[in-house]
Design a protein around this motif. Structure first.
Motif, PDB file in Angstrom:
ATOM      1  N   LYS A 304       0.813  -1.209   0.000  1.00  0.00           N
ATOM      2  CA  LYS A 304       0.000   0.000   0.000  1.00  0.00           C
ATOM      3  C   LYS A 304       0.853   1.267   0.000  1.00  0.00           C
ATOM      4  CE  LYS A 304      -2.359  -1.344   3.662  1.00  0.00           C
ATOM      5  NZ  LYS A 304      -1.913  -2.742   3.767  1.00  0.00           N
ATOM      6  N   THR A 305       2.029   1.180   0.627  1.00  0.00           N
ATOM      7  CA  THR A 305       2.870   2.369   0.721  1.00  0.00           C
ATOM      8  C   THR A 305       3.213   2.905  -0.669  1.00  0.00           C
ATOM      9  OG1 THR A 305       3.845   1.248   2.617  1.00  0.00           O
ATOM     10  CG2 THR A 305       4.875   3.293   1.913  1.00  0.00           C
ATOM     11  N   MET A 306       3.463   1.991  -1.584  1.00  0.00           N
ATOM     12  CA  MET A 306       3.793   2.409  -2.933  1.00  0.00           C
ATOM     13  C   MET A 306       2.626   3.143  -3.590  1.00  0.00           C
ATOM     14  SD  MET A 306       5.906   2.688  -5.229  1.00  0.00           S
ATOM     15  CE  MET A 306       7.307   1.755  -4.653  1.00  0.00           C
ATOM     16  N   GLN A 334       9.331   5.069   9.624  1.00  0.00           N
ATOM     17  CA  GLN A 334       9.564   4.007   8.647  1.00  0.00           C
ATOM     18  C   GLN A 334       9.064   4.424   7.258  1.00  0.00           C
ATOM     19  OE1 GLN A 334       8.601  -0.236   9.658  1.00  0.00           O
ATOM     20  NE2 GLN A 334       7.144   0.083   7.998  1.00  0.00           N
ATOM     21  N   HIS A 335       7.879   5.004   7.228  1.00  0.00           N
ATOM     22  CA  HIS A 335       7.356   5.492   5.946  1.00  0.00           C
ATOM     23  C   HIS A 335       8.285   6.552   5.364  1.00  0.00           C
ATOM     24  CE1 HIS A 335       3.688   3.370   5.537  1.00  0.00           C
ATOM     25  NE2 HIS A 335       3.039   3.951   6.516  1.00  0.00           N
ATOM     26  N   TYR A 336       8.717   7.427   6.238  1.00  0.00           N
ATOM     27  CA  TYR A 336       9.585   8.516   5.786  1.00  0.00           C
ATOM     28  C   TYR A 336      10.880   7.956   5.194  1.00  0.00           C
ATOM     29  CZ  TYR A 336      12.700  12.552   6.093  1.00  0.00           C
ATOM     30  OH  TYR A 336      13.601  13.547   5.807  1.00  0.00           O
ATOM     31  N   ILE A 398      -4.155   8.502   4.846  1.00  0.00           N
ATOM     32  CA  ILE A 398      -4.175   8.094   6.246  1.00  0.00           C
ATOM     33  C   ILE A 398      -3.932   6.596   6.301  1.00  0.00           C
ATOM     34  CG2 ILE A 398      -5.557   8.003   8.335  1.00  0.00           C
ATOM     35  CD1 ILE A 398      -7.162  10.366   7.147  1.00  0.00           C
ATOM     36  N   ASP A 399      -2.820   6.212   6.896  1.00  0.00           N
ATOM     37  CA  ASP A 399      -2.472   4.802   6.935  1.00  0.00           C
ATOM     38  C   ASP A 399      -3.035   4.148   8.189  1.00  0.00           C
ATOM     39  OD1 ASP A 399      -1.369   2.443   6.109  1.00  0.00           O
ATOM     40  OD2 ASP A 399       0.652   2.889   6.811  1.00  0.00           O
ATOM     41  N   GLU A 400      -3.442   2.927   8.052  1.00  0.00           N
ATOM     42  CA  GLU A 400      -3.959   2.149   9.186  1.00  0.00           C
ATOM     43  C   GLU A 400      -4.989   2.981   9.937  1.00  0.00           C
ATOM     44  OE1 GLU A 400      -2.915  -0.668   8.835  1.00  0.00           O
ATOM     45  OE2 GLU A 400      -0.872  -0.616   8.114  1.00  0.00           O
ATOM     46  N   GLN A 401      -6.013   3.364   9.210  1.00  0.00           N
ATOM     47  CA  GLN A 401      -6.908   4.390   9.709  1.00  0.00           C
ATOM     48  C   GLN A 401      -7.640   4.045  10.999  1.00  0.00           C
ATOM     49  OE1 GLN A 401     -10.561   4.679   9.503  1.00  0.00           O
ATOM     50  NE2 GLN A 401     -10.598   2.458   9.409  1.00  0.00           N
ATOM     51  N   VAL A 555       1.065  -3.167  13.839  1.00  0.00           N
ATOM     52  CA  VAL A 555       0.709  -2.456  12.626  1.00  0.00           C
ATOM     53  C   VAL A 555       1.917  -1.997  11.831  1.00  0.00           C
ATOM     54  CG1 VAL A 555      -0.508  -0.447  11.749  1.00  0.00           C
ATOM     55  CG2 VAL A 555      -1.384  -1.649  13.719  1.00  0.00           C
ATOM     56  N   GLY A 556       2.013  -2.431  10.621  1.00  0.00           N
ATOM     57  CA  GLY A 556       2.865  -1.780   9.641  1.00  0.00           C
ATOM     58  C   GLY A 556       4.364  -1.968   9.652  1.00  0.00           C
ATOM     59  N   VAL A 557       4.940  -2.538  10.702  1.00  0.00           N
ATOM     60  CA  VAL A 557       6.398  -2.639  10.721  1.00  0.00           C
ATOM     61  C   VAL A 557       6.895  -3.537   9.590  1.00  0.00           C
ATOM     62  CG1 VAL A 557       8.396  -3.366  12.068  1.00  0.00           C
ATOM     63  CG2 VAL A 557       6.463  -2.297  13.188  1.00  0.00           C
TER      64      VAL A 557
HETATM   65 MG    MG Z   1       1.595  -0.474   5.634  1.00  0.00          MG
END
Ligand code: MG
Ligand code: ADP
Length: 701
Positions: A304-306, A334-336, A398-401, A555-557
């Motif tokens: 999803k990040t892409m 991490q996103h950054y 908005i990630d992992e809303q 979440v998300g790591v």
């Molecule tokens: Mg993610």
């Protein structure tokens, strides 16, 4: 507008009055005739069945029997006074007892008469009894050819103590029905009632309380379910359609340099078909001049990040800023980092704003944001603080809303003159029916495909007693250069007991995997976030090969080298949560494993759940299972506001009906998108009257 008779205050109903009305409100929340009339019986008693006295046994259900009163006796005095009557069929005996309303009972029962008796049978010192039964003279009862199904209402003890019992209730419901008859008109479109063969509204209301037979009852309840689901869908779809026409959004008309250069020069892999499709859907939205409100559901690891990054590049190409908001410091960072690495030397400026960015750095960042020299901003909810001003915000991702409250999203809105496009991304697959309800007003994109070359995670369910075997396996993996997560339940991390689990576990791990050969990191929710960050980064960078954690890592790591996820006391987690955790591994090209450890004697149900999880890697399937097993209230991420209560229908059982109802609602809105037609007008009124109260749909942004 004069009050509709259905919404008169219950105090005006004969037999109720202000005092009782107050009780009904405080005990059951019933205020109006309509509330009372839609407080449906919880079950129905088959009144055609009369048990003979000889076969009565103690039990929780209400039964009917018949017999003659042989004796009536008043026992005790004052508060302890009770009335005991003996009922007989000549052979067997049943004791009838009244502890309350003794006087009234005494005056209304006659010795020697034959009665139909209704109540629950209990046993006391070998004698069958019935406390507070309802009595009807047998002669009267047998003459009546009334309905054979009699309603049973769910009443509280307090109400019963005040003599507002089932019999009383039946009386007031009849009263109320009498008074509103002629005022209950159809609110569904006639052609829908026909097409779905629905019982009409008035008939359904009557039959729901006093059904002629089980088939009629089923039709009555079906009608109210349908009505509720129809209006629910009509409500969300109308909101969606209104927003489409009313909220202009920034126009991203061109695909420019940044997007294209990124695509051709920087993209490190081939996009999956699902990613391509979703980017296309988003691009189409962004070009319409209307505000986008899209929910992207993509299973863990689907990339999803892409999608977020490429959408943000479109904003930059069109002269707008974009932001990406994540629920935690760690995820933001991490996103950054990911985004910076992906952008490489492209002339795009990206900033990171979290609570830890302070002083001069923060000031400079905010300045660049304000003067527009910063294109992308990644961060935590620090992004929505009042003093954060964008020059021209065009897109908010908005990630992992589910970690964000609705109000927080609204604040983001306020950051731009023109409503920014909103892309909400979630890795928690939401069952279809729930998505249609809670996010029914959002457009939905689904990514149900993982990048090529991933090996599905193998899931093992194992008992605690096999721990040593598990340790040996971890050792092998670590020796092969892999990393390992070990997760402990800490449902409420504030509770010391939960934390103790983690620390005991950590110590056991330290003994089994001693430094310096093995290197452990530990994180939990009660650590200072700076400390947590340091520990987490040791693991992300590969310095630590074993991470002991609570669900803060859920979440998300993204650590592609990690290949084993051990979950301790897995029976204490929900399915969706376990699936999330499992999604932390299987992100690289190595075969990965998820080991679900359970206590040695788990319940059958727990084992079944764990096995169900092991049998599939499909998040959507798991979400459906979770919904069925735990019900919607418990589902991760659905506790937030904006949820609605269903009075007649059930999200799990009636999902089929919901689909049908939605199709009808959709059709009406397609035919009359601006809601100016007569039918729409009527439906809007009916919605406001019967389904609009207490539900602020606009809160779901
Ligand atoms: Mg993610
Ligand atoms: P999630 O959807 O769970 O947020 P991420 O965006 O974190 O997933 O992506 C998971 C991993 O997959 C990352 O390492 C990312 O670089 C990688 N990835 C994303 N898209 C692709 C792709 N099309 N092909 C290969 N790897 C991909």
């Amino acid at each position: 507008m004069p009050e509709h008779p259905l919404f008169y205050d219950l105090a005006y109903l004969k037999g109720i009055g202000p005092q009782r009305a107050a009780w009904l409100e405080s005990e059951l929340g019933l205020k109006t005739y309509y509330d009372l009339l839609t407080y449906f019986p919880y079950r129905y008693l088959d009144r055609s069945e009369v048990h003979s006295l000889g076969i009565l046994v103690e039990g929780p259900t209400f039964v009917q029997t018949r017999g003659k009163i042989l004796r009536i006796e008043k026992v005790g005095t004052g508060k302890a006074a009770r009335l005991v009557a003996t009922l007989t069929d000549g052979q067997h005996y049943l004791e009838l007892i009244w502890f309350q309303s003794v006087q009234w009972a005494e005056s209304s029962i006659r010795k020697g008469e034959e009665y139909l008796v209704f109540g629950k049978v209990s046993q006391y010192k070998g004698q069958v009894q019935m406390a507070h039964p309802e009595l009807t003279l047998w002669e009267e009862w047998s003459k009546k050819s009334g309905p054979s199904l009699s309603p049973m209402y769910s009443l509280t003890d307090k109400l019963r103590q005040r003599n507002l019992n089932n019999r009383w209730w039946i009386g007031v419901v009849r009263q109320a029905l009498d008074q509103v008859s002629g005022n209950v008109s159809e609110i569904l479109p006639a052609y829908v009632v026909d097409a779905e063969s629905l019982m009409n509204r008035w008939e359904a209301l009557e039959q729901a309380h006093f059904p002629d037979d089980p088939a009629q009852l089923a039709k009555a309840l079906h009608r109210f379910k349908f009505e509720e689901l129809f209006f629910l869908q009509f409500g969300v779809l109308r909101l969606k359609s209104n927003r489409k026409f009313q909220n202009p959004g920034p126009v991203f008309e061109k695909v420019g340099d940044m997007f294209l250069r990124f695509f051709h020069e920087r993209l490190p892999f081939e996009l999956t078909d699902a990613q391509k499709r979703v980017i296309k859907e988003i691009r189409a939205d962004l070009g319409t001049g209307r505000q986008m409100n899209r929910l992207l559901q993509g299973d863990v690891g689907s990339g999803k990040t892409m999608v977020a990054l490429m959408s943000m590049l479109l904003a930059a190409d069109n002269g707008y800023q974009a932001c990406l908001m994540a629920p935690t410091e760690l995820l933001s960072r991490q996103h950054y980092d990911t985004i910076q690495a992906m952008l490489g030397d492209l002339p795009i400026r990206c900033g990171l704003l979290t609570g830890q960015v302070k002083g001069k750095a923060r000031k400079e960042l905010l300045q660049e944001l304000y003067d527009g020299s910063l294109h992308l901003l990644v961060g935590t909810h620090a992004l929505i603080q009042e003093h954060v001003h964008f020059a021209k915000l065009g897109l908010a991702v908005i990630d992992e809303q589910h970690r964000f409250g609705v109000e927080q999203r609204a604040k983001l809105w306020a950051k731009a003159g023109l409503a920014p496009h909103i892309l909400v991304m979630t890795a928690t697959p939401i069952p279809r029916t729930l998505a249609m309800t809670r996010y029914g007003d959002l457009e939905v994109s689904i990514m149900n495909q993982l990048p090529a070359g991933r090996k599905p995670v193998q899931t093992l369910v194992t008992a605690e007693s096999k721990r040593l075997k598990m340790f040996r396996f971890l050792e092998q993996q670590i020796q092969a250069g892999r990393q390992v997560y070990v997760v402990y339940p800490a449902i409420k991390e504030t509770e010391q007991a939960d934390l103790k689990f983690l620390y005991d576990g950590y110590e056991a791990m330290l003994r089994a995997f001693p430094p310096p050969h093995f290197r452990l990191a530990v994180v939990h929710g009660q650590m200072k976030s700076a400390d947590r960050d340091i520990e987490m980064r040791r693991f992300v960078k590969g310095v630590a090969n074993l991470l002991v954690a609570t669900t803060v890592i859920e979440v998300g790591v993204n650590v592609p080298n990690a290949s084993v996820m051990v979950i301790e006391n897995a029976e204490r987690f929900g399915l969706a949560q376990l699936h999330q955790l499992r999604g932390r591994v299987g992100r690289g090209s190595e075969q990965s494993y998820c080991i679900l450890m359970h206590k040695d004697k788990p319940s059958e149900e727990a084992i079944q759940r764990l096995k169900a999880l092991a049998s599939t890697n499909d998040g959507f399937e798991i979400a459906e299972m979770d919904l069925k097993m735990r019900g919607p209230g418990d589902l991760a991420g659905t506790q937030q506001s904006g949820s609605m209560e269903l009075r007649f229908s059930d999200l799990v059982e009636d999902s089929h009906l919901m689909h049908k109802a939605r199709l009808h609602a959709e059709q009406i809105l397609v035919t009359d998108p601006h809601g100016t037609g007569e039918l729409s007008g009527k439906l809007v009124n009916a919605y406001a009257r019967f389904y609009g109260q207490g539900k602020n749909w606009s809160k779901i942004s």
